[in-house]
Write an enzyme that holds these catalytic residues in place. Structure first.
Site, PDB file in Angstrom:
ATOM      1  N   ASP A 110       0.892  -1.530   0.153  1.00 18.35           N
ATOM      2  CA  ASP A 110       0.266   0.435  -0.207  1.00 18.35           C
ATOM      3  C   ASP A 110       0.999   0.708   0.205  1.00 18.35           C
ATOM      4  OD1 ASP A 110      -1.998   1.575   0.021  1.00 18.35           O
ATOM      5  OD2 ASP A 110      -2.524   1.007   2.155  1.00 18.35           O
ATOM      6  N   ASP A 201      -2.823   2.427  -6.314  1.00 22.08           N
ATOM      7  CA  ASP A 201      -2.046   1.958  -5.157  1.00 22.08           C
ATOM      8  C   ASP A 201      -1.526   1.480  -4.133  1.00 22.08           C
ATOM      9  OD1 ASP A 201      -3.933   2.936  -3.463  1.00 22.08           O
ATOM     10  OD2 ASP A 201      -3.265   4.503  -2.428  1.00 22.08           O
ATOM     11  N   GLU A 202      -2.098   0.202  -4.617  1.00 21.63           N
ATOM     12  CA  GLU A 202      -2.413  -1.293  -3.606  1.00 21.63           C
ATOM     13  C   GLU A 202      -2.066  -2.651  -4.540  1.00 21.63           C
ATOM     14  OE1 GLU A 202      -5.203  -2.046  -0.798  1.00 21.63           O
ATOM     15  OE2 GLU A 202      -6.517  -0.134  -1.936  1.00 21.63           O
ATOM     16  N   CYS A 595     -22.309  -9.697  -2.433  1.00 19.36           N
ATOM     17  CA  CYS A 595     -23.604  -8.942  -3.783  1.00 19.36           C
ATOM     18  C   CYS A 595     -25.184  -9.988  -3.435  1.00 19.36           C
ATOM     19  CB  CYS A 595     -22.963  -9.505  -4.831  1.00 19.36           C
ATOM     20  SG  CYS A 595     -24.127  -9.117  -6.721  1.00 19.36           S
ATOM     21  N   CYS A 598     -25.753 -12.535  -7.442  1.00 16.10           N
ATOM     22  CA  CYS A 598     -24.796 -13.712  -7.480  1.00 16.10           C
ATOM     23  C   CYS A 598     -24.146 -13.899  -5.569  1.00 16.10           C
ATOM     24  CB  CYS A 598     -23.982 -13.341  -8.416  1.00 16.10           C
ATOM     25  SG  CYS A 598     -22.681 -12.133  -7.563  1.00 16.10           S
ATOM     26  N   HIS A 613     -18.853  -4.670 -11.044  1.00 20.53           N
ATOM     27  CA  HIS A 613     -19.981  -5.830 -10.719  1.00 20.53           C
ATOM     28  C   HIS A 613     -21.325  -5.907 -10.903  1.00 20.53           C
ATOM     29  CE1 HIS A 613     -20.521  -9.856  -8.836  1.00 20.53           C
ATOM     30  NE2 HIS A 613     -21.674  -9.366  -8.551  1.00 20.53           N
ATOM     31  N   HIS A 617     -24.333  -6.878 -13.825  1.00 18.62           N
ATOM     32  CA  HIS A 617     -25.683  -7.684 -13.650  1.00 18.62           C
ATOM     33  C   HIS A 617     -26.799  -6.438 -14.735  1.00 18.62           C
ATOM     34  CE1 HIS A 617     -24.843 -10.243 -11.174  1.00 18.62           C
ATOM     35  NE2 HIS A 617     -24.311  -9.966 -10.350  1.00 18.62           N
TER      36      HIS A 617
END
Length: 678
Positions: A110, A201-202, A595, A598, A613, A617
Site C-alpha cells: 500500500d 496505489d495497492e 452481492c 450472485c 460488478h 448484472h
C-alpha cells in the site's frame, strides 16, 4: 429507564455530534492521536442543515431500523434455538478450519498517501506542510501532516480547512498518478507476474514461489520490494506479509507509513493476532455492519465474533455467517484470482452542485470524450451505455440504454447520453459519470467472454427443443446468405410480433396484405400507448428502446432500489400484463459487502470493482430484455419440404418485391431478415 441510559440520553442532547456517525472517522493510518470528539463536533456543526446532513440522517434512521429488527429477532430466540444454531456454528467452524491454508505467503503493498506523495515529489516545497489533493468540494487524499488535524480522504475541503486553517490544496492530476502507478506495477511484476492490483496505489502479491526460488523469507522480500519501489519512484510504501490476502491487507496498515509487519504462517500466531483485532479493521466490515454487530450483539473484536457464533448463525444469512466466522478464525483467500474479462469501462467526475444545464451538458461532453478515448486505447467497442448521476441531495440515479450497435465513438456516446440526461432535467447535480459495457465478442482484439450468450447458443437451444438438424442447417444457411448481402439490416427492437393468439394461440404467417394491415394496426396501437405512457417528467422526448433506470442510495448504507422504466410502462397498461423484462429481485450489498444476486463478496473500499460488478448484472438484465423482446417476435414456421421446392421458393421470393407504401417496411424484407436475429 436506568441511570446509565438517562446519563447517555442527557449527553446525546447536550452533545448531538456524539451520535452523528459519518464516514469522516479517525480510523485511517496517521490519525491515531487525533481528538475524535473535536473532529465529530466540527463535522457536525459544518454539516448541520445541509443536504448531506439530511442524507446522513436518512441513512442513520435506516441503520437504526435494521438494528431494531435484529434485536426483535434476537428476542424471539429460545434456548433450543440457540442450542440448535450452536451445533450449526460448530459444524461450520470445523469445516472452515479444515480449509485453512498456511502454505502460501501473501504480501500486500500500500503506497503511503499516494496522491499527496506524488504531488510532493513534483513540488518539494510541500514537504513537511499539511497538504491535501482535491478542492473545497472534496478531498481525494491528505498527507500525514494534515491527518494529524483530522483531515482525511472523502472529506469536503471546507471542513478540512476548518480543522486545519493552514491546509494547502493541490488539484488532482490523474496522468501523474497513473504514470507512477505503472512504475510500481513493473516492480510488482518481478515478484509475482500474476499480482492482483486493487487500485492505483495497492496490490496483492503471492510471493510463495519467489521466496522458494530465491531462498528468502517474506520479511526479506517485503523489505527488498519496498526499496525497489523507492528507487524507481522516489516514494515510500508499506507492506504486510501473511498466510492469506485478508490478513496481509490488515498487516500492511499496522506500521504505516514506510513500514512493514510480518505475520508468521503458524495457526497459533494467526489466532492470537486476530483475536484482539477490532472488527472495523477487516475489509468488508464497514460502518453499517460494525454498528449492527456492536448495537445488537455487543461485538467489537473478532474474538467476540467467534464467542457469539451461534447468535450470528441464527440472525444472519449463511453466506454472511460464513464470512464472519472465517474472519474470526483468520481464514482468508489464498488462491490466485483468475484473470477475468473486462465487463465495463467508466469515467466520472465530482463537482460543485449546479443546476446550470449548459454547464451540465458540457460536463457530459467531456465525459463522453474521455470514455471514448479510453475505449479506443483498449481497442474495445461497447453497446450498453450507463449514465450515473448524484443529485445535490446525494441521491444516486442510474440510467442505462442498450444501443442497436457496438461503438466507441464520442459522438455516439454523447448522442445517447444526452437523451438519458434529458429525462432527468431539470435537476441539480454534484456528480456525473458514464459507463460502457456489453463489449463486442471477438472484435477489435477483444476475446469472447465464455459467460456471454452467442448466436450459437440460441441455435443449439432451438435444435434441442425440436426443430431438428435440417431446420438448424436451413437457418444457418439463411443466416450466411443474409450476412453476405449488402442490404440494410432490420433492428428487431423496433419491430413487433404478428400473432393470431386469439384463435390458435400460436404464431403463423398471414397473407402479405393481411400481415401488412396487422403490422400497421399494431404500430398505431404502439404509438398511441407510447404517447400516453412514455413521457418522463417535463421531458417530451422519448427514451430509446431498452432504456432502464436504477435508483440507488449510498453503497455504504446497503440499500439498492431498482426501478425499471419499461416495467413502469407495463404497470400503467392493463392490457400488457406479460412477463417482465427484468428479474424482479432487487440488487443490493448484503451486510455492506455481499452481492444479493450472485453472492460475490466485495468490500466497500473496492468502489470501482463494485461499479463494474453492478454494471455486469445490469448488462445481463438488458441482454435478457433484448432476448425476451426478440423471443416474443413471430418466428417463421419452418416447413420440411424437399430441397428443390425450397430452392424454388427462395428464387420466387427474390424475384417478388412488394412495393413500400409510405413509411412501412416491405413485408418481404421483414421475412428475409428474421433469421439473423435467432
Amino acid at each position: 429507564m436506568t441511570e446509565i441510559e438517562k446519563s447517555n440520553s442527557g449527553n446525546d442532547s447536550a452533545r448531538p455530534w456524539q451520535t452523528y456517525n459519518t464516514v469522516y472517522t479517525t480510523a485511517k493510518a496517521g490519525m491515531e492521536g487525533v481528538d475524535k470528539e473535536k473532529v465529530q463536533r466540527v463535522v457536525y456543526e459544518m454539516s448541520k442543515g445541509s443536504k448531506y446532513f439530511e442524507h446522513e440522517e436518512k441513512k442513520e434512521a435506516y441503520m437504526k431500523q435494521k438494528i431494531e429488527s435484529f434485536r426483535a429477532q434476537l428476542a424471539k430466540l429460545t434456548d433450543s434455538d440457540v442450542s440448535h444454531h450452536q451445533k450449526i456454528a460448530d459444524r461450520k467452524i470445523a469445516e472452515l478450519e479444515a480449509t485453512r491454508d498456511l502454505s502460501r505467503i501473501w504480501l500486500h503493498v500500500d503506497m503511503d498517501a499516494f496522491y499527496a506523495a506524488v504531488e510532493t515529489l513534483s513540488n518539494p516545497s510541500l514537504e513537511g506542510k499539511p497538504m491535501a489533493v482535491g478542492s473545497m468540494s472534496m478531498l481525494s487524499t491528505a498527507n500525514y501532516e494534515a491527518r494529524k488535524f483530522g483531515v482525511r480522504a472523502a472529506m469536503p475541503g471546507f471542513i478540512a480547512r476548518k480543522l486545519c486553517p493552514e491546509l494547502i490544496f493541490v488539484p488532482i492530476d490523474f496522468k501523474k498518478y497513473t504514470h507512477i502507478s505503472g512504475l510500481t506495477r513493473k516492480v510488482f511484476h518481478r515478484y509475482d507476474p500474476n499480482f492482483l492490483a486493487a487500485s492505483l496505489d495497492e496490490a496483492y502479491l503471492d510471493i510463495t514461489n519467489f521466496c522458494n526460488d530465491k531462498g528468502m523469507t517474506g520479511a526479506q522480500v517485503a523489505e527488498e520490494l519496498r526499496e525497489c519501489i523507492h528507487e524507481e519512484t522516489g516514494l515510500t510504501c508499506s507492506a504486510g506479509v501473511a498466510p492469506n490476502r485478508l490478513l496481509a491487507k490488515v498487516c500492511s496498515d499496522i506500521n504505516k507509513p514506510n513500514g512493514q509487519f510480518i505475520l508468521p504462517n503458524e495457526r497459533a500466531a494467526v489466532v492470537t493476532f486476530i483475536s484482539s483485532l477490532p472488527i472495523r479493521k477487516i475489509g468488508g466490515i464497514g460502518k453499517v455492519t460494525e454498528n449492527i454487530l456492536k448495537g445488537v450483539l455487543g461485538i467489537t473484536t473478532c474474538e467476540e465474533m467467534l464467542q457469539k457464533s451461534s447468535i450470528i448463525c441464527a440472525l444472519f444469512p449463511h453466506t454472511s455467517a460464513d464470512f464472519f466466522l472465517s474472519v474470526s478464525l483468520g481464514i482468508g483467500r489464498t488462491d490466485t484470482p483468475q484473470v477475468t474479462q473486462r465487463k465495463s469501462m467508466s469515467t466520472e467526475r465530482t463537482f460543485s452542485s449546479t443546476g446550470n444545464e449548459t454547464l451540465i451538458f458540457q460536463k457530459l461532453v467531456d465525459l463522453s470524450e474521455n470514455l471514448s478515448s479510453d475505449m479506443k486505447k483498449e481497442g474495445i467497442h461497447g453497446r450498453t451505455l450507463t449514465l450515473k448521476l448524484k443529485t445535490a441531495c446525494f441521491e444516486v440515479r442510474t440510467w442505462a440504454v442498450t444501443l442497436p450497435y457496438y461503438t466507441c465513438s464520442s459522438e455516439d456516446i454523447l448522442k445517447h447520453a444526452k437523451k438519458l440526461l434529458k429525462a432527468e432535467l431539470p435537476v441539480s447535480l454534484r456528480l456525473m459519470g458514464l459507463r460502457m459495457s456489453h463489449f463486442s465478442e471477438g472484435r477489435e482484439g477483444v476475446a469472447a467472454d465464455p459467460k456471454q450468450k452467442t448466436l450459437s447458443n440460441f441455435l443449439v437451444a432451438e435444435d434441442a427443443s425440436g426443430r431438428g438438424p435440417r431446420a438448424q442447417a436451413q437457418s444457418e444457411s439463411s443466416l450466411c446468405s443474409d450476412i453476405q448481402e449488402p442490404s440494410e439490416s432490420i433492428d428487431f427492437a423496433d419491430t413487433h410480433q404478428i400473432r393470431d393468439s386469439e384463435h390458435t394461440g400460436t404464431s403463423h404467417f398471414h397473407s402479405e396484405a393481411e400481415t401488412q394491415e396487422t403490422f400497421d394496426h399494431q404500430i398505431d396501437n404502439f404509438n398511441a400507448k407510447v404517447s400516453h405512457h412514455d413521457t418522463v417528467g417535463a421531458s417530451t422526448e422519448l427514451l430509446p428502446a431498452g432504456t432502464g433506470r436504477l435508483v440507488e442510495s449510498d453503497l455504504s448504507s446497503g440499500l439498492f432500489e431498482e426501478i425499471s422504466f419499461d416495467q413502469q410502462k407495463r404497470n400503467c397498461s392493463n392490457d400488457e400484463t406479460g412477463s417482465s423484462l427484468y428479474p424482479r429481485e432487487s440488487m443490493f450489498w448484503l451486510n455492506d459487502y455481499q452481492c444479493s444476486v450472485c453472492g460475490a463478496e466485495l468490500p466497500p473500499s473496492f468502489t470501482e470493482e463494485r461499479q463494474e460488478h453492478f454494471d455486469f448484472h445490469l448488462a445481463e438484465r438488458l441482454q435478457d430484455e433484448e432476448s425476451s423482446n426478440k423471443n416474443r417476435l413471430v418466428k417463421p414456421k419452418l416447413r420440411f419440404v424437399e430441397k428443390e421446392e425450397t430452392s424454388y421458393n427462395r428464387q420466387k421470393k427474390k424475384q417478388k418485391r412488394s412495393p413500400s407504401r409510405g413509411k412501412h417496411i416491405p413485408i418481404d424484407v421483414f421475412f428475409a431478415k428474421t433469421s439473423q436475429n435467432f
